[in-house]
Design a protein around this motif. Sequence first.
Motif, PDB file in Angstrom:
ATOM      1  N   GLU A  49      -6.289  -6.732  10.143  1.00  0.00           N
ATOM      2  CA  GLU A  49      -6.179  -5.608  11.074  1.00  0.00           C
ATOM      3  C   GLU A  49      -4.761  -5.507  11.632  1.00  0.00           C
ATOM      4  O   GLU A  49      -4.220  -4.406  11.754  1.00  0.00           O
ATOM      5  N   GLU A  50      -4.162  -6.649  11.951  1.00  0.00           N
ATOM      6  CA  GLU A  50      -2.786  -6.646  12.456  1.00  0.00           C
ATOM      7  C   GLU A  50      -1.819  -6.148  11.387  1.00  0.00           C
ATOM      8  O   GLU A  50      -0.903  -5.363  11.682  1.00  0.00           O
ATOM      9  N   ASN A  51      -2.023  -6.592  10.142  1.00  0.00           N
ATOM     10  CA  ASN A  51      -1.156  -6.154   9.050  1.00  0.00           C
ATOM     11  C   ASN A  51      -1.307  -4.655   8.798  1.00  0.00           C
ATOM     12  O   ASN A  51      -0.312  -3.955   8.562  1.00  0.00           O
ATOM     13  N   LEU A  52      -2.542  -4.165   8.839  1.00  0.00           N
ATOM     14  CA  LEU A  52      -2.778  -2.737   8.643  1.00  0.00           C
ATOM     15  C   LEU A  52      -2.123  -1.919   9.760  1.00  0.00           C
ATOM     16  O   LEU A  52      -1.532  -0.862   9.501  1.00  0.00           O
ATOM     17  N   LYS A  53      -2.208  -2.414  10.976  1.00  0.00           N
ATOM     18  CA  LYS A  53      -1.591  -1.725  12.113  1.00  0.00           C
ATOM     19  C   LYS A  53      -0.073  -1.643  11.913  1.00  0.00           C
ATOM     20  O   LYS A  53       0.531  -0.598  12.143  1.00  0.00           O
ATOM     21  N   GLU A  54       0.520  -2.732  11.467  1.00  0.00           N
ATOM     22  CA  GLU A  54       1.970  -2.751  11.226  1.00  0.00           C
ATOM     23  C   GLU A  54       2.337  -1.798  10.094  1.00  0.00           C
ATOM     24  O   GLU A  54       3.328  -1.062  10.186  1.00  0.00           O
ATOM     25  N   LEU A  55       1.538  -1.768   9.042  1.00  0.00           N
ATOM     26  CA  LEU A  55       1.810  -0.848   7.934  1.00  0.00           C
ATOM     27  C   LEU A  55       1.680   0.610   8.379  1.00  0.00           C
ATOM     28  O   LEU A  55       2.462   1.469   7.950  1.00  0.00           O
ATOM     29  N   GLU A  56       0.706   0.896   9.225  1.00  0.00           N
ATOM     30  CA  GLU A  56       0.548   2.250   9.754  1.00  0.00           C
ATOM     31  C   GLU A  56       1.780   2.644  10.565  1.00  0.00           C
ATOM     32  O   GLU A  56       2.262   3.774  10.464  1.00  0.00           O
ATOM     33  N   HIS A  57       2.290   1.715  11.363  1.00  0.00           N
ATOM     34  CA  HIS A  57       3.494   1.968  12.155  1.00  0.00           C
ATOM     35  C   HIS A  57       4.675   2.278  11.236  1.00  0.00           C
ATOM     36  O   HIS A  57       5.418   3.257  11.453  1.00  0.00           O
ATOM     37  N   ILE A  58       4.841   1.471  10.196  1.00  0.00           N
ATOM     38  CA  ILE A  58       5.942   1.676   9.245  1.00  0.00           C
ATOM     39  C   ILE A  58       5.787   3.027   8.547  1.00  0.00           C
ATOM     40  O   ILE A  58       6.754   3.780   8.390  1.00  0.00           O
ATOM     41  N   LEU A  59       4.569   3.349   8.147  1.00  0.00           N
ATOM     42  CA  LEU A  59       4.316   4.623   7.469  1.00  0.00           C
ATOM     43  C   LEU A  59       4.638   5.812   8.379  1.00  0.00           C
ATOM     44  O   LEU A  59       5.262   6.790   7.938  1.00  0.00           O
ATOM     45  N   GLU A  60       4.247   5.721   9.638  1.00  0.00           N
ATOM     46  CA  GLU A  60       4.562   6.790  10.591  1.00  0.00           C
ATOM     47  C   GLU A  60       6.075   6.972  10.730  1.00  0.00           C
ATOM     48  O   GLU A  60       6.572   8.100  10.750  1.00  0.00           O
ATOM     49  N   ARG A  61       6.785   5.857  10.817  1.00  0.00           N
ATOM     50  CA  ARG A  61       8.248   5.927  10.938  1.00  0.00           C
ATOM     51  C   ARG A  61       8.863   6.568   9.696  1.00  0.00           C
ATOM     52  O   ARG A  61       9.760   7.401   9.787  1.00  0.00           O
ATOM     53  N   LEU A  62       8.361   6.176   8.520  1.00  0.00           N
ATOM     54  CA  LEU A  62       8.882   6.750   7.277  1.00  0.00           C
ATOM     55  C   LEU A  62       8.605   8.247   7.198  1.00  0.00           C
ATOM     56  O   LEU A  62       9.458   9.024   6.733  1.00  0.00           O
ATOM     57  N   GLU A  63       7.433   8.671   7.646  1.00  0.00           N
ATOM     58  CA  GLU A  63       7.112  10.100   7.646  1.00  0.00           C
ATOM     59  C   GLU A  63       8.044  10.869   8.586  1.00  0.00           C
ATOM     60  O   GLU A  63       8.482  11.979   8.261  1.00  0.00           O
ATOM     61  N   LYS A  64       8.366  10.276   9.740  1.00  0.00           N
ATOM     62  CA  LYS A  64       9.296  10.915  10.678  1.00  0.00           C
ATOM     63  C   LYS A  64      10.690  11.024  10.050  1.00  0.00           C
ATOM     64  O   LYS A  64      11.374  12.043  10.191  1.00  0.00           O
ATOM     65  N   ILE A  65      11.116   9.968   9.356  1.00  0.00           N
ATOM     66  CA  ILE A  65      12.418   9.981   8.687  1.00  0.00           C
ATOM     67  C   ILE A  65      12.443  11.062   7.612  1.00  0.00           C
ATOM     68  O   ILE A  65      13.411  11.818   7.477  1.00  0.00           O
ATOM     69  N   LYS A  66      11.350  11.168   6.871  1.00  0.00           N
ATOM     70  CA  LYS A  66      11.246  12.186   5.818  1.00  0.00           C
ATOM     71  C   LYS A  66      11.326  13.580   6.433  1.00  0.00           C
ATOM     72  O   LYS A  66      12.014  14.461   5.909  1.00  0.00           O
ATOM     73  N   ALA A  67      10.619  13.779   7.554  1.00  0.00           N
ATOM     74  CA  ALA A  67      10.656  15.080   8.226  1.00  0.00           C
ATOM     75  C   ALA A  67      12.073  15.398   8.717  1.00  0.00           C
ATOM     76  O   ALA A  67      12.546  16.533   8.585  1.00  0.00           O
ATOM     77  N   ALA A  68      12.757  14.403   9.258  1.00  0.00           N
ATOM     78  CA  ALA A  68      14.123  14.609   9.732  1.00  0.00           C
ATOM     79  C   ALA A  68      15.056  14.927   8.576  1.00  0.00           C
ATOM     80  O   ALA A  68      15.945  15.782   8.684  1.00  0.00           O
ATOM     81  N   GLU A  69      14.842  14.282   7.456  1.00  0.00           N
ATOM     82  CA  GLU A  69      15.696  14.489   6.280  1.00  0.00           C
ATOM     83  C   GLU A  69      15.473  15.877   5.692  1.00  0.00           C
ATOM     84  O   GLU A  69      16.403  16.485   5.155  1.00  0.00           O
ATOM     85  N   SER A  70      14.250  16.382   5.801  1.00  0.00           N
ATOM     86  CA  SER A  70      13.957  17.700   5.198  1.00  0.00           C
ATOM     87  C   SER A  70      14.747  18.818   5.880  1.00  0.00           C
ATOM     88  O   SER A  70      15.006  19.846   5.274  1.00  0.00           O
ATOM     89  N   ILE A  71      15.170  18.600   7.124  1.00  0.00           N
ATOM     90  CA  ILE A  71      16.006  19.578   7.834  1.00  0.00           C
ATOM     91  C   ILE A  71      17.340  19.734   7.120  1.00  0.00           C
ATOM     92  O   ILE A  71      17.897  20.825   7.039  1.00  0.00           O
ATOM     93  N   CYS A  72      17.831  18.653   6.540  1.00  0.00           N
ATOM     94  CA  CYS A  72      19.135  18.673   5.849  1.00  0.00           C
ATOM     95  C   CYS A  72      19.105  19.576   4.618  1.00  0.00           C
ATOM     96  O   CYS A  72      20.141  20.078   4.199  1.00  0.00           O
ATOM     97  N   LYS A  73      17.958  19.770   4.019  1.00  0.00           N
ATOM     98  CA  LYS A  73      17.859  20.543   2.777  1.00  0.00           C
ATOM     99  C   LYS A  73      17.802  22.042   3.042  1.00  0.00           C
ATOM    100  O   LYS A  73      17.825  22.827   2.114  1.00  0.00           O
ATOM    101  N   ARG A  74      17.736  22.444   4.299  1.00  0.00           N
ATOM    102  CA  ARG A  74      17.654  23.884   4.609  1.00  0.00           C
ATOM    103  C   ARG A  74      18.977  24.557   4.547  1.00  0.00           C
ATOM    104  O   ARG A  74      20.027  24.273   4.624  1.00  0.00           O
TER     105      ARG A  74
END
Length: 74
Positions: A49-74
């Motif tokens: 459960e702790e490992n899954l929670k950490e992976l979810e946190h990492i995934l959320e951060r990566l999704e935010k980074i991806k969203a921020a990067e998509s602004i650059c392509k406009r």
Amino acid sequence: MQEFLKKMTEWVLDKEEEAARHCKIDTEDLQRQIDFVTKKRDDLKKECEENLKELEHILERLEKIKAAESICKR
């Protein structure tokens, strides 16, 4: 190696089950084994459960980074 350990565990459990059917098993020892396995299961569950929670946190951060990067392509 892991397959060997699984087979050995099953063999031991078969022998203990046979002994129980013949009333030749130490119930205190059996309870200690149950307690040990229950604790091990609970510890592993908590760790997973702790490992899954950490992976979810990492995934959320990566999704935010991806969203921020998509602004650059406009």
